[in-house]
Write a protein that holds these residues in place. Sequence first.
Motif, PDB file in Angstrom:
ATOM      1  N   LEU A   1      -1.526  14.587   2.953  1.00  0.00           N
ATOM      2  CA  LEU A   1      -0.310  14.311   2.281  1.00  0.00           C
ATOM      3  C   LEU A   1       0.080  13.092   2.813  1.00  0.00           C
ATOM      4  O   LEU A   1       0.405  12.222   1.918  1.00  0.00           O
ATOM      5  N   LEU A   2      -0.172  12.594   3.849  1.00  0.00           N
ATOM      6  CA  LEU A   2       0.289  11.345   4.403  1.00  0.00           C
ATOM      7  C   LEU A   2      -0.552  10.247   3.546  1.00  0.00           C
ATOM      8  O   LEU A   2       0.042   9.261   3.405  1.00  0.00           O
ATOM      9  N   ILE A   3      -1.557  10.541   3.653  1.00  0.00           N
ATOM     10  CA  ILE A   3      -2.494   9.561   2.715  1.00  0.00           C
ATOM     11  C   ILE A   3      -2.098   9.198   1.554  1.00  0.00           C
ATOM     12  O   ILE A   3      -1.995   8.062   0.899  1.00  0.00           O
ATOM     13  N   CYS A   4      -1.802  10.371   0.900  1.00  0.00           N
ATOM     14  CA  CYS A   4      -1.480  10.285  -0.698  1.00  0.00           C
ATOM     15  C   CYS A   4      -0.300   9.475  -0.596  1.00  0.00           C
ATOM     16  O   CYS A   4      -0.029   8.652  -1.725  1.00  0.00           O
TER      17      CYS A   4
ATOM     18  N   THR B   1       1.989   2.046  -1.758  1.00  0.00           N
ATOM     19  CA  THR B   1       1.244   0.932  -1.623  1.00  0.00           C
ATOM     20  C   THR B   1       1.559   0.496  -3.359  1.00  0.00           C
ATOM     21  O   THR B   1       1.613  -0.741  -3.563  1.00  0.00           O
ATOM     22  N   CYS B   2       0.911   1.534  -4.119  1.00  0.00           N
ATOM     23  CA  CYS B   2       0.966   1.180  -5.391  1.00  0.00           C
ATOM     24  C   CYS B   2       2.221   0.563  -6.073  1.00  0.00           C
ATOM     25  O   CYS B   2       2.305  -0.227  -7.040  1.00  0.00           O
ATOM     26  N   GLY B   3       3.427   1.299  -5.534  1.00  0.00           N
ATOM     27  CA  GLY B   3       4.654   1.228  -6.070  1.00  0.00           C
ATOM     28  C   GLY B   3       5.269  -0.259  -5.394  1.00  0.00           C
ATOM     29  O   GLY B   3       5.778  -0.935  -6.312  1.00  0.00           O
ATOM     30  N   LEU B   4       4.661  -0.474  -4.292  1.00  0.00           N
ATOM     31  CA  LEU B   4       4.876  -2.014  -3.969  1.00  0.00           C
ATOM     32  C   LEU B   4       4.588  -3.209  -4.566  1.00  0.00           C
ATOM     33  O   LEU B   4       5.131  -4.180  -5.180  1.00  0.00           O
TER      34      LEU B   4
END
Length: 115
Positions: free
Chosen positions: A12-15, A21-24
């Motif tokens: 869950l943490l990795i997801c 990252t994708c959002g930023l």
Amino acid sequence: MRKTSVIILSSLLICFLIALTCGLVYTNVTPDKEKVSNKFAKAGYECAKLDFGDYSIRTYTKDGNILLIIWYGDEKLADKSIVTANKVKKDKFVVKRGNAVAIGYEKDIRIFQLA
């Protein structure tokens, strides 16, 4: 039982980190002017363009609502303008994506955010 919960929590943490990252990355990319104009045209907006050297101003109008988007030549100018835009926005929203700053109502801003 304990190993399973650690594996699930790690997954869950990795997801979450991947999504963050994708959002930023997505919010820091300046949207393409033509792609934005095409999205607004499909939604039934009328576009007015004004291009200067380092600036490009576009207004999108529909049902009396106006959205103003300004593309700047560099990010420092965009950062300065967002401060000014926040002072004069009143009941509108101000959104910055890369070197572009948009001022308008929420439903109009959504198209800009997703372009």
